[in-house]
Structure formats: C-alpha cells, structure tokens
Write an enzyme that holds these catalytic residues in place. Sequence first.
Site, PDB file in Angstrom:
ATOM      1  N   TYR A   1      -9.998   0.940  11.178  1.00 18.85           N
ATOM      2  CA  TYR A   1     -11.285   1.265  10.544  1.00 18.85           C
ATOM      3  C   TYR A   1     -11.733   0.302   9.462  1.00 18.85           C
ATOM      4  CZ  TYR A   1      -8.205   3.810   7.225  1.00 18.85           C
ATOM      5  OH  TYR A   1      -7.218   4.168   6.347  1.00 18.85           O
ATOM      6  N   LYS A   2     -10.943  -0.748   9.216  1.00 21.57           N
ATOM      7  CA  LYS A   2     -11.354  -1.733   8.212  1.00 21.57           C
ATOM      8  C   LYS A   2     -12.088  -2.866   8.921  1.00 21.57           C
ATOM      9  CE  LYS A   2      -7.416  -0.482   5.284  1.00 21.57           C
ATOM     10  NZ  LYS A   2      -8.085   0.054   4.095  1.00 21.57           N
TER      11      LYS A   2
ATOM     12  N   ASP B   1       2.512  -5.209   8.232  1.00 20.60           N
ATOM     13  CA  ASP B   1       1.350  -4.336   8.176  1.00 20.60           C
ATOM     14  C   ASP B   1       0.111  -5.232   8.118  1.00 20.60           C
ATOM     15  OD1 ASP B   1      -0.827  -2.814   7.303  1.00 20.60           O
ATOM     16  OD2 ASP B   1       0.447  -1.424   6.174  1.00 20.60           O
TER      17      ASP B   1
ATOM     18  N   ARG C   1     -12.797  -4.699  -6.238  1.00 17.52           N
ATOM     19  CA  ARG C   1     -12.386  -5.334  -5.006  1.00 17.52           C
ATOM     20  C   ARG C   1     -13.605  -5.583  -4.115  1.00 17.52           C
ATOM     21  NH1 ARG C   1      -8.237  -2.549  -0.701  1.00 17.52           N
ATOM     22  NH2 ARG C   1     -10.043  -1.210  -0.448  1.00 17.52           N
TER      23      ARG C   1
ATOM     24  N   PHE D   1       0.859  -1.181   0.000  1.00 15.17           N
ATOM     25  CA  PHE D   1       0.000   0.000   0.000  1.00 15.17           C
ATOM     26  C   PHE D   1       0.895   1.231   0.000  1.00 15.17           C
ATOM     27  CE2 PHE D   1      -2.724   3.300   1.783  1.00 15.17           C
ATOM     28  CZ  PHE D   1      -3.817   3.160   0.946  1.00 15.17           C
TER      29      PHE D   1
END
Lengths: 418, 418
Positions: free
Chosen positions: A230-231, A205, A377, A134
Amino acid sequence: MSIAKQNQDTDMMASAQESDRLDPLKDYRPRFTLPEGVIYLDGNSLGVLPAGLSDRMSDVIERQWGERLVRGWNDAGWIDLPSQVAGKIAALVGAGANCVTVGDSTSINVFKVLSAALSLRPDRRVILSDRNNFPTDLYVADGLTRLLGQGYELKLATADTMEEAVDETVVAVLLTEVDYRTGERYDMEAMTRHIHGRGALAIWDLCHSAGAFPVHLDAAGADFAIGCGYKYLNGGPGAPAFLYVAERHLNDVAPALSGWMGHDAPFAFTTDYRPADGIGRMKVGTPPILSLSALNIALDAFEGVDMALVRQKSQELCDRFIAEVEHRCPELELVTPRVREQRGSQVSFRHPEGYAIMQALIANGVIGDFRAPDILRFGMTPLYLRHTDIVAAAEILERVLRQKLWDREEYRTRAKVT
Amino acid sequence: MSIAKQNQDTDMMASAQESDRLDPLKDYRPRFTLPEGVIYLDGNSLGVLPAGLSDRMSDVIERQWGERLVRGWNDAGWIDLPSQVAGKIAALVGAGANCVTVGDSTSINVFKVLSAALSLRPDRRVILSDRNNFPTDLYVADGLTRLLGQGYELKLATADTMEEAVDETVVAVLLTEVDYRTGERYDMEAMTRHIHGRGALAIWDLCHSAGAFPVHLDAAGADFAIGCGYKYLNGGPGAPAFLYVAERHLNDVAPALSGWMGHDAPFAFTTDYRPADGIGRMKVGTPPILSLSALNIALDAFEGVDMALVRQKSQELCDRFIAEVEHRCPELELVTPRVREQRGSQVSFRHPEGYAIMQALIANGVIGDFRAPDILRFGMTPLYLRHTDIVAAAEILERVLRQKLWDREEYRTRAKVT
C-alpha cells in the site's frame, strides 16, 4: 521578501519547470488520480489511487462476485490471483516469479519468513535486527521468540554496529532496507554478503523499497524478503503484503503458518498437511480477492516503467527538496543522508515542533507525515510527482514556518493515527 | 410423468408458494443482488453480493482513498473499522463487542486463538480436534505443534469419541460447530461444559454458524472462537475473518502474532512490544481497509434481522429440501441429520457421481457445491432464498438425474477449485 531572494525563487521554479518539460516519466502521471489542490508527499505511507481502479473494482464486485458468485474462483481466476499479483511484484524486486507470493499483512509475513528461517538453522537461536527498524518487525520477532522459548531471542543493534553484531549465534538478520524515519538505506548486497559470511540468513523488509527504486533480491543473494502493498505499490489502504523466498530454500522451509491454501492439494480436503511444492507452501488462508484485485489493478500502473528512470528522478526530487528546504527553512535539520546511494526515496527533517508543523502543512495543501519523536517525513513518488510540485511544497513549508501557521492548539492535538 | 406424481408436485409447489406468502423474512430479499436464472444454494461457501455494496465501495475507493488519501485513517475512521465491524459480528454471535476483533484470514485466526489458548495452560500439551474438521483448522494446529515441539501435539477424535477424548493432557479442543460436509452440529453449550469439566479450553470455529443461526458464545461459556466473513456474512470472496476471546481471558492471553496494531500505543513507535488492553492485542498488522469496508457494508444486511426467525426459516428450507429430494431422487443418500437441532443450515447428500452431478446442476442454474469424496452440498440462506426456490432446485436436480444430464466428460473434469 528581498529582491535577491525573489529572483532566486523565480530561478528555482524555472529550473523545476525545465526539468518537468524534460522528464522522461511525465506521461505516467495520468495513470493516477490526484485530488485538486494537494501536493502529495506521503506515497511512502499510502500510495494514491490509480486511475481506472474504481471502475475495474466495480467490475470485480458486480460481475465477478455478483454474477459469477462462487464460480468466480475458477471463471474469474481468483484462485490464481495471488500468483498473478506475485508475478508483477517479482518483476519490481528482481525476483523469480516462482519465489514470491502475495497475501496477509506485512506483519504476518514477517512471522512467516522468520519462522521459515529458523526452520533452516535449528542450531542457532538469535534473531538480529536494527533498533530503528519499523516496530512491527521487532514486535513480531519478539513474539516469535517468546512463543518458542528455548533460548530464542531477539537482539538489536544499529546500522553502525550491525556488522559486528552478526556473530555465530545469529540465525537470521531482519533489516528494513530503507529506514522508515530517516530514509537511510542499507547496502543490501554488501550486508547480505557479510551476513552469509557469518553463517546467518538475510531477511529484507522492502516496505520502503518495492516500487520506489530497482531492487535486486536474487542478485543480492537475499534469503527472504517481505514488503508492503500500500505504499509505493499503490494497492490501497491495508493492501495485501508480499513475501519472497530464495529459490534455493523453497522446498526446505517448513511453514509455521500452515493453512489450507499452502497445502499441496487444498481441495482434496485431506486430514494431513502436506506442503505445496515451492512458494505455494507460504500461502495460508483463503486469498482476499477484493483487496488482491485492487493491488493487481494498481500494479498495472508500473507496466512499461523503467525503474532505473524512477530511481534517477527520485534522486533528483530528493536533491531538489533538500536544496529548496535548506535554502528556505534553515531551522529544519536534515536527517536523510545527502549521498544518493545512502538513501531511499524520502527526505526527512527534524524539528521540535514537527507534529504541529506537519498538521499546518497538511492544512495548507502539502501532505507529508510525522514520525515520533520529531521527524517530518516527505516521500518522493516519481510516477506522479513533478519537480514543480517539490518547489511549490517547499514554498508552502516556508510560509508555514515564516508565518508560524503551525502555532495553534488544534495542530498540537495528536490524532489517533499520525 | 404419472398424473399422481404431477398432482403431488403441484401440491408441493403450492405449499411453497403459501410459505413464501407468509414468510416473515420476505422483505429482506431485496437487500441482496441475485443474478437472473440462478438458484443459489452455495451461500455457505460464498455469500451473495449485498445490494448497494458496489456503490458504497466506489465511495470508499474514490472519496475516502482517492481524495482523503492518508488522511482517511482519521477522517474516514479507517483505524476504527476493525472495531466497527467487530461490533456488528459480536451481535450476531452472542458476544460482548469488546470480545471480538476482525482481520486476517480464518486460518491465521485459528493460529492466534490456539497459541493464545496454549499461553493460558502451559502445563498441558495436547490440542484435540475432530478428524472431520475443516482441514485448515487441522493443518494450522498441526503447524503450531510442529513449531513448538516440546511434546506439543494434535490429537484427533470424531463426534462419537470426542467427549471421552478430552482427558487431562488436553489444553484446548478446537471444534467447528457445524461440520462443513455433513452439516452435523455440535451442541456448543453441552460440549463446552464437558470440556471445562476436564480442565480444558473450548475453541469454536463458527465458519458455518455466524449469520446462519443464533450463536451464543458468552452464554455457552466458550473460551475462544473464530469465523469466516465470506460465507453467511456475505463479505465477499476472501473477506476478513473474526476472532472471539472470552472476557475473562482478555488480559491474560499472550499474542503469538504480536504486530504493531496490537500494541498498546502503535503510533508511539517504541522498540518494545506492550500488548494493548483487551481484545485489541489480538490485532496484528495494518487493517485491510478495502475488504473490511466491504464486510462492514455487507453486515448492514443483518440490520433489524431477528436471528430466531432466520433459524426457523432455515429449518423449514432444510426440511423442505430433504422432503423434495428424497421424494424425487431416491438414489441420493441424505448425510445431514434429520433432527433439526442436530444440524446447521445446510443439507448434504451422497452419490458416487456427486462431482459430475453437481457440475450438471450448476450448468442448469442451481448452484451448490461438491466436497470430496462424494458429497453434494446445499446451503440454506433464509434472507434471500424462497421456499419456491427450494422446490424449483429439487425439480432441476431431479431432471439432471432422470435425464442423466451429468453423464458427460466435461462434468467429470475437476476444476482447480471445487
């Protein structure tokens, strides 16, 4: 539609209904607030709102802040909130509670663990990462090397070339366990062992791992980790991130971001910095109580959840979605590995008109997202998704493609956030 | 109590009532939620809850997050929230809206501006600050110099010796405009001019300035500034902080914390970091939407407020409190300057039993705070404090001292947060 296809579709839905009936996680769905008319396959970008969170936040705001005011730091336990939240996350990522802390953004935490890693191996100068990591991980690593100068540099490899790229110049390898675009997953344990064999440190990560499936940081021997609130953890937009330091490093790392909350005695207000014992030294500024409270409340949705069952259902949902989409939409190219062990909790497909297709899909009630240049996705979140949702989502995707619902100018106009 | 003293006390209260009647800011008090039975003189540590904030936060949580889900980034304008909040703060600190951004903690922002300042003057190696600066500023500066090595160092002076300490080795001077303990105020414009005269950069910490009185960053020629969202701005516990970069430096600074939100095109997901134009490059990670929303809502309490009137009333409240306390409690030693221009919006007294006195005062309904080693600190927040509150607070302080209400073991036991 042919009668044969109609029958096949009916069979697929019947199979999904049976799976929902037998689903050992089905009782967790009411722990979340799900809007009407939406199938949400984007919990890997922003988790849904946990049930009851809004009321509990009103209490934090009105009673803790409004009535207790500054006394809330002691009375309402605000000062211990980072540790409290850290304990809940530690349990989800296979870490000792004394090895995790919570606060700041993922990007800031990448900086913290990278600089901490460098402080442990002053003789080496290369940070190694994956070209497909990312971007913020790469940008932060790059920024740190530019700040330091003196030969520090960021080198990039790919999953295929990663092992051989870990040479004797590498101080730390920064990898996201699950690729945010493809869903491909590194073997954390094997890769950590390899990295250690070359004398380097392993930084993981967990943005697309924590809350998605069981993670075993301590057992894998990871040196550092960071992850997002927050995921899959459902902490709300921009929720605080977390950070892990292996117990063996806790008192050796020198924090580059040395703020007062990481001081051994913050309220002594001394002039000299003296790092707190253990993980406390990785804290920096005043903890963000409102957003930390939301994350704290959100994590209660994991209470009593068996993460092995989450993984099992996640794989079933992924398999089902792949089967459904390949059956209905052969023009989409699967980019996520078919082998369960090689992927996280998402399924991605490629299509040259991916952006427009995703906008049309969202307009038709199925929310996934698009990642440049051409990836559709879909995230699988077993605590609130049903097998029948997966079939329904695939049906709508099929309709979007068959009826070319995506072929409209408005769906090609890129939004600020994609 | 003697009849003479009783009459004098009655006169003081009558004078305060008359001031309240004439107060041009009195209509702003309903913009805040104030608990019953409390006189709150700690808005310089944690601001009070603005009225309506809780309901508006429920809307953010339930409608923006719960219903719009990931679409909130575009629909609810989350992606622009840092700029929106920055615009409101810029107006309060005399800055162009394009020179301010909001996010992360004050400590992290200290690191950002310090490292940005160093990137502008690679030939100098000394960061200069005030020995009495708030510790996190010193700790962060120290951490940055240790990270960089190569001769970088933090040097400390005091207000008395500051001017001469700015020599040709100094790259940046990091000063908090108002001393958090004494309330003493630097002359920002004169000191900035002096710093520039020695070829250094001026960084101002506005934690005890923003929202407390008019600040004129652009006019003073400041190079950088940072400040807190949870004190006089009332953004809630641990609210996001802000950061200012003078327009002339905007495109020259190299961000050391280079996260994806500071990228020129964050959603292109490119491998290479390319800083955004202007202030955008100082953003780092995903913005904390819940806490930013609270700060955004809180700042509406400043709508239409004339900051010159805020300063005027603040000085009246300070003068009144000094007069009341010196009249009633001669054993307390004033440490805040009597001269209006030399102080911020707080009044501090010294007493060897300061900690216990403050605990007793809080237990009796007057909330101030204690700062080691011996300071009783009282913040003046003119939007919600009345002149009569000040007299009442002084009366209670007098009673705490006269009746020795502080002389109890429980008031000597230090809490985690003081």
